[in-house]
Design a protein around this motif. Structure first.
Motif, short mmCIF file in Angstrom:
data_model
loop_
_atom_site.label_atom_id
_atom_site.label_comp_id
_atom_site.label_asym_id
_atom_site.label_seq_id
_atom_site.Cartn_x
_atom_site.Cartn_y
_atom_site.Cartn_z
N GLN A 140 0.87 -1.19 0.00
CA GLN A 140 0.00 0.00 0.00
C GLN A 140 0.89 1.22 0.00
OE1 GLN A 140 -2.72 -0.36 3.34
NE2 GLN A 140 -4.35 -0.72 1.85
N MET A 141 0.73 2.03 -1.03
CA MET A 141 1.60 3.18 -1.20
C MET A 141 0.79 4.47 -1.25
SD MET A 141 4.55 1.64 -1.57
CE MET A 141 5.79 2.57 -2.49
N GLU A 142 1.48 5.56 -1.03
CA GLU A 142 0.82 6.86 -1.24
C GLU A 142 1.34 7.38 -2.59
OE1 GLU A 142 0.57 11.28 0.75
OE2 GLU A 142 1.23 9.61 2.01
N TYR A 143 0.41 7.68 -3.50
CA TYR A 143 0.79 8.08 -4.86
C TYR A 143 0.75 9.59 -5.00
CZ TYR A 143 0.19 3.16 -5.43
OH TYR A 143 0.31 1.81 -5.27
N ILE A 144 1.87 10.16 -5.39
CA ILE A 144 1.92 11.61 -5.60
C ILE A 144 2.05 11.85 -7.09
CG2 ILE A 144 3.15 13.75 -5.09
CD1 ILE A 144 4.08 12.45 -2.49
N LYS A 145 0.99 12.39 -7.70
CA LYS A 145 0.98 12.60 -9.15
C LYS A 145 1.77 13.85 -9.51
CE LYS A 145 -0.84 12.09 -13.41
NZ LYS A 145 -0.94 13.25 -14.11
N LEU A 146 2.79 13.64 -10.34
CA LEU A 146 3.53 14.78 -10.91
C LEU A 146 3.36 14.75 -12.41
CD1 LEU A 146 6.94 14.67 -8.92
CD2 LEU A 146 4.97 16.16 -8.51
N ASN A 147 3.63 15.88 -13.05
CA ASN A 147 3.43 15.97 -14.50
C ASN A 147 4.73 15.99 -15.30
OD1 ASN A 147 0.48 16.09 -14.58
ND2 ASN A 147 0.82 17.92 -13.34
N GLY A 148 5.85 15.99 -14.63
CA GLY A 148 7.13 15.99 -15.33
C GLY A 148 8.25 16.07 -14.32
N SER A 149 9.48 15.88 -14.80
CA SER A 149 10.66 15.89 -13.93
C SER A 149 10.43 15.09 -12.65
CB SER A 149 11.06 17.33 -13.57
OG SER A 149 11.30 18.06 -14.75
N GLU A 151 11.92 12.69 -11.39
CA GLU A 151 13.13 12.35 -10.63
C GLU A 151 13.39 13.32 -9.48
OE1 GLU A 151 12.87 12.57 -13.89
OE2 GLU A 151 13.39 10.59 -14.69
N LEU A 152 12.80 14.50 -9.58
CA LEU A 152 12.98 15.50 -8.53
C LEU A 152 12.35 15.07 -7.20
CD1 LEU A 152 14.24 18.30 -8.36
CD2 LEU A 152 12.06 19.27 -9.12
N GLY A 153 11.28 14.26 -7.28
CA GLY A 153 10.52 13.87 -6.09
C GLY A 153 11.38 13.42 -4.92
N PRO A 154 12.15 12.33 -5.08
CA PRO A 154 12.93 11.84 -3.94
C PRO A 154 14.12 12.74 -3.59
CG PRO A 154 13.13 10.35 -5.82
CD PRO A 154 12.17 11.41 -6.22
N THR A 168 17.25 6.03 -21.95
CA THR A 168 18.70 5.82 -22.02
C THR A 168 19.31 5.60 -20.63
OG1 THR A 168 19.13 8.18 -21.76
CG2 THR A 168 18.84 7.38 -24.01
N GLY A 169 18.60 6.00 -19.60
CA GLY A 169 19.12 5.89 -18.23
C GLY A 169 19.89 7.14 -17.78
N THR A 170 20.02 8.09 -18.68
CA THR A 170 20.80 9.30 -18.36
C THR A 170 20.20 10.09 -17.19
OG1 THR A 170 21.33 9.44 -20.70
CG2 THR A 170 21.81 11.39 -19.38
N THR A 171 18.89 10.27 -17.21
CA THR A 171 18.26 11.08 -16.16
C THR A 171 18.45 10.44 -14.78
OG1 THR A 171 16.60 11.63 -17.81
CG2 THR A 171 16.17 12.38 -15.57
N LEU A 172 18.30 9.12 -14.71
CA LEU A 172 18.52 8.42 -13.43
C LEU A 172 19.96 8.65 -12.95
CD1 LEU A 172 16.84 4.90 -13.78
CD2 LEU A 172 15.97 6.92 -12.60
N LYS A 173 20.89 8.42 -13.89
CA LYS A 173 22.31 8.50 -13.56
C LYS A 173 22.68 9.91 -13.07
CE LYS A 173 26.59 6.95 -15.61
NZ LYS A 173 27.30 7.04 -16.86
N GLU A 174 22.21 10.90 -13.81
CA GLU A 174 22.59 12.27 -13.46
C GLU A 174 21.98 12.74 -12.15
OE1 GLU A 174 22.20 15.04 -16.64
OE2 GLU A 174 23.71 13.99 -17.84
N ASN A 175 20.99 11.99 -11.66
CA ASN A 175 20.35 12.39 -10.40
C ASN A 175 20.56 11.38 -9.28
OD1 ASN A 175 18.85 14.99 -11.09
ND2 ASN A 175 18.28 13.64 -12.79
#
Ligand code: PRP
Length: 221
Positions: A140-149, A151-154, A168-175
């Protein structure tokens, strides 16, 4: 509602990443129109000679135009199609736009197993797919709807994790985020309105078989 003229085939194309490849593929079967671009402010572009209308819409809205029959045909990523829950025919896997939906967390705060994230917050553009996934794991999770970016959440403490697409995995890697579980593979799909599919069967059938021939010849290269 079936508002478009029987003489025309109306095709909804998504703005953004899938637009260029969609337009390129359709051009190979002669489906083009002068001035067709996702940068144009003109939202309906018509090819009078071939009786084709292109609608250029926000990606997430393509399944809606098709479900209601405002467009006969659409091109959309499987991820957005699943999330939309719209009742349309899926005619063809177009093969491009390959990506996958996954859950990722900050590397530095990675927990031992998936269920260690139970009852935490997840930021996502795909709350329905995410909920189905976590339900299958009894979480059971709490869902926070975002519309873009997403990766900023955590990173800023809005959530413990994200459910998002990776290409490509670039966004994960860079963050400094790390994928911990893959949820769903996705590619672009050709979809059709259910009524249009019956009413314009010959035209749609020809379009699909022409596209299939192109895709098969490209795959054989
Ligand atoms: C998507 C997705 C990721 C990124 C993944 O965002 O939400 O952020 O692409 O691609 P990568 O693995 O190649 O780095 P998009 O560019 O569509 O923009 P958005 O963040 O505004 O949704």
């Amino acid at each position: 509602m079936q508002s478009n003229n029987m003489d025309y085939l109306t095709i909804a194309l998504p703005k953004g990443k899938l637009f260029g490849l969609s337009a390129e593929l359709l051009a190979k079967i002669g489906y083009t129109a002068e001035g067709l671009s996702d940068k144009s402010r003109k939202l309906v572009i018509t090819n009078e000679e071939k009786k084709i209308k292109f609608i250029v819409s926000k990606t997430a809205d393509v399944p809606t135009y098709v479900e209601y029959g405002a467009a006969d045909i659409g091109v959309i990523g499987k991820d957005v199609l699943l999330e939309s829950g719209k009742d349309v025919y899926e005619l063809l896997d177009l093969g491009f736009g390959r990506c996958h939906l996954m859950m990722a967390v900050p590397k530095a705060e990675k927990r031992a197993k998936l269920t260690d994230y139970n009852h935490t917050r997840v930021a996502t553009k795909f709350p329905h797919i995410a909920e189905q996934f976590f339900n299958r794991h009894g979480m059971q999770m709490e869902y926070i709807k975002l519309n873009g970016s997403i990766e900023l959440g955590p990173i800023v403490g809005l959530s413990e994790s994200i459910v998002d697409i990776v290409e490509t995995g670039t966004t994960l890697k860079e963050n400094d985020l790390e994928e911990i579980v893959s949820i769903q593979e996705a590619t672009a799909r050709l979809i059709a309105n259910r009524v249009s599919f019956k009413m314009k069967f010959d035209r749609i059938h020809t379009m699909v078989s022409d596209l299939r021939k192109i895709l098969e010849s490209e795959a054989a290269k």
